[in-house]
Enzyme design. Structure first.
Site, PDB file in Angstrom:
ATOM      1  N   GLU A 154      -7.660  -5.499   5.501  1.00 35.13           N
ATOM      2  CA  GLU A 154      -7.640  -5.174   4.068  1.00 35.13           C
ATOM      3  C   GLU A 154      -6.505  -5.905   3.342  1.00 35.13           C
ATOM      4  O   GLU A 154      -6.677  -6.348   2.212  1.00 35.13           O
ATOM      5  CB  GLU A 154      -7.508  -3.654   3.896  1.00 35.13           C
ATOM      6  CG  GLU A 154      -8.804  -2.944   4.267  1.00 35.13           C
ATOM      7  CD  GLU A 154      -8.635  -1.470   4.584  1.00 35.13           C
ATOM      8  OE1 GLU A 154      -8.065  -1.153   5.647  1.00 35.13           O
ATOM      9  OE2 GLU A 154      -9.075  -0.638   3.777  1.00 35.13           O
ATOM     10  N   ARG A 198      -2.599  -2.169  -3.388  1.00 31.96           N
ATOM     11  CA  ARG A 198      -3.828  -1.434  -3.123  1.00 31.96           C
ATOM     12  C   ARG A 198      -3.827  -0.203  -4.029  1.00 31.96           C
ATOM     13  O   ARG A 198      -2.902   0.606  -3.982  1.00 31.96           O
ATOM     14  CB  ARG A 198      -3.884  -0.986  -1.668  1.00 31.96           C
ATOM     15  CG  ARG A 198      -5.105  -0.150  -1.421  1.00 31.96           C
ATOM     16  CD  ARG A 198      -5.058   0.536  -0.099  1.00 31.96           C
ATOM     17  NE  ARG A 198      -6.307   1.236   0.129  1.00 31.96           N
ATOM     18  CZ  ARG A 198      -6.399   2.414   0.720  1.00 31.96           C
ATOM     19  NH1 ARG A 198      -5.308   3.020   1.149  1.00 31.96           N
ATOM     20  NH2 ARG A 198      -7.554   2.984   0.891  1.00 31.96           N
ATOM     21  N   ASN A 242       0.881  -1.171   0.000  1.00 34.88           N
ATOM     22  CA  ASN A 242       0.000   0.000   0.000  1.00 34.88           C
ATOM     23  C   ASN A 242       0.914   1.215   0.000  1.00 34.88           C
ATOM     24  O   ASN A 242       1.479   1.582   1.023  1.00 34.88           O
ATOM     25  CB  ASN A 242      -0.896  -0.044   1.240  1.00 34.88           C
ATOM     26  CG  ASN A 242      -1.857   1.124   1.298  1.00 34.88           C
ATOM     27  OD1 ASN A 242      -1.791   2.051   0.495  1.00 34.88           O
ATOM     28  ND2 ASN A 242      -2.751   1.083   2.266  1.00 34.88           N
ATOM     29  N   HIS A 295     -13.027   2.482   0.351  1.00 29.12           N
ATOM     30  CA  HIS A 295     -12.934   1.488   1.435  1.00 29.12           C
ATOM     31  C   HIS A 295     -13.557   0.159   1.023  1.00 29.12           C
ATOM     32  O   HIS A 295     -13.952  -0.644   1.872  1.00 29.12           O
ATOM     33  CB  HIS A 295     -13.673   1.955   2.716  1.00 29.12           C
ATOM     34  CG  HIS A 295     -13.016   3.076   3.460  1.00 29.12           C
ATOM     35  ND1 HIS A 295     -13.748   4.013   4.155  1.00 29.12           N
ATOM     36  CD2 HIS A 295     -11.718   3.394   3.653  1.00 29.12           C
ATOM     37  CE1 HIS A 295     -12.928   4.879   4.740  1.00 29.12           C
ATOM     38  NE2 HIS A 295     -11.685   4.519   4.445  1.00 29.12           N
TER      39      HIS A 295
END
Ligand code: ADP
Length: 403
Positions: free
Chosen positions: A389, A98, A7, A187
């Protein structure tokens, strides 16, 4: 099979490494202040044989010119003996990235090709704060993990199932057809993960769920049959709930008033709404722990801020119960949702009509993992489910490449 989840932010890199199919990460880390002489790396290695043991942590402060230097340093930590997790960067089979904005193009995890990169770049205009940093992460990972397959998992993807009545704004049609101005939602990876966990827990694949992600950014989703039907963030992550530093929903005329009579520039309005509003604007702090302490000390601004924060969530619960035509469970997740008992208590107060009956003793207990906080007679379950996540990204990567 090693899956490295990345990320990449504007000055940070978050990562986790999974030895798939084990769902617990082998290690995780955070690189901060990339681009400075005082960058830091916090690298944690978990003991998968004895998960209760604290992780072995390495903390470094060092100069890191850019993301590439940062990722090379992470590779050095991953390969360092003793306790080296991989022998060589070539041991990483998949890098899962991500990526915040996938526009209308991506409704699922996607193998990164030159065309996919071009599309992520085209979407810079829609996500100027996030997609450029995600893109840098992809380019760097392609060089550092040259043998690995690179996969993008988009924050918007889960919400691509919204019906048109939910994602369109009542603006002239051409602004949608030509400029793609619509609700995208964000999200998504978190909402998808906790919704799947909740449906499994309830043993009800078609469960009607409202997932409530309360971190620095906050959003809610109405989920049925594992599909997102509506969500509170919109064209950008600014819409919907009151957040740490973002305003959430406001009348657009406020912007015009700021830009016109009050003489703000567009840049100042942008900063005001994204960085100086929300709980920070109301109280002077964006951390719920500080605001909770101020409230306990009798601070009136903190009391109002808690009220406003919870009131907005309750309004969306009402709206989404209508969207779903019923409700099986609400799910609290992320930093505030998982930890702040007072927020949960305020949200569930006076909601008998909606079938919410919170057990305050259970609400106050601090336990790990999935928890059910409702009284036995509650028509609707009240769940806390820690979000994961990175795990969801790893799962989607593994699924995509096993097909
Ligand atoms: P992000 O959106 O950056 O991923 P997180 O989900 O980690 O954020 O949530 C961060 C927020 O969670 C912090 O700003 C803080 O307000 C809140 N938080 C973390 N721990 C607690 C706690 N024990 N009690 C209340 N709030 C907490």
């Amino acid at each position: 099979m090693n899956i490295f989840v990345l990320n990449s932010g504007s000055s940070s890199i978050k990562y986790q490494l999974f030895r798939w199919p084990a769902e617990r990460p082998v290690c995780s880390g955070l690189v901060e202040r990339v681009g400075s002489a005082q960058a830091t790396i916090t690298h944690q290695v978990f003991d998968l044989q004895a998960p209760a043991n604290p992780p072995a942590e390495t903390k470094l402060t060092l100069p890191l010119a850019d993301h590439e230097a940062g990722l090379h340093e992470v590779v050095r930590l991953l390969t360092a003996a003793p306790g080296g997790i991989i022998a060589d960067p070539a041991d990483i089979a998949i890098v899962g990235h991500r990526v915040v904005h996938g526009g209308e193009t991506y409704a699922a995890a996607t193998r990164i090709t030159p065309a996919v990169k071009a599309e992520i770049k085209r979407l810079f205009a829609l996500a100027p704060l996030h997609n450029p940093a995600n893109y840098v992460g992809i380019e760097v990972a392609e060089r550092v993990f040259a043998q690995a397959r690179q996969v993008a998992v988009f924050d918007t993807a889960f919400h691509q199932t919204l019906p048109e009545r939910a994602f369109r704004y009542a603006l002239p049609t051409a602004l949608y057809t030509e400029q793609r101005i619509r609700k995208y939602g964000f999200h998504g990876t978190s909402h998808q993960y906790v919704a799947a966990q909740a449906a499994a827990y309830l043993q009800k694949p078609d469960a009607r769920l409202i997932t409530i992600h309360l971190g620095n950014g906050c959003s809610m989703a109405a989920v049925r049959d594992g599909q997102s039907l509506d969500t509170s963030m919109g064209f950008s992550p600014l819409a919907g709930l009151v957040m740490g530093t973002r305003s959430g929903d406001i009348d657009p005329s406020v912007l015009l008033y700021l830009l016109g009579p009050l003489g703000y520039t567009a840049e100042q309005v942008n900063t005001l709404l994204n960085k100086e509003s929300g709980m920070l604007g109301l109280t002077g702090s964006n951390d719920m722990r500080d605001i909770g302490a101020a409230l306990a000390a009798g601070d009136a601004r903190a009391a109002l801020a808690y009220d406003l924060y919870a009131y907005r969530i309750r309004q969306y619960i009402g709206a989404y119960t209508a969207v779903l035509n019923g409700l099986d469970a609400i799910v609290f997740t992320a930093g505030v949702g998982e930890n702040d008992a007072l927020v949960r208590s305020r949200v569930c107060e006076n909601m008998e009509f909606f079938g919410l009956n919170l057990d305050e003793d259970k609400n106050q207990q601090r336990l790990p993992g999935l928890r059910e906080l409702n009284r036995p007679e509650s028509r609707v379950k009240i769940l806390v489910i820690p979000t994961a996540e990175e795990l969801e990204i790893a799962r989607q990567c593994a699924d995509l490449l096993s097909r």
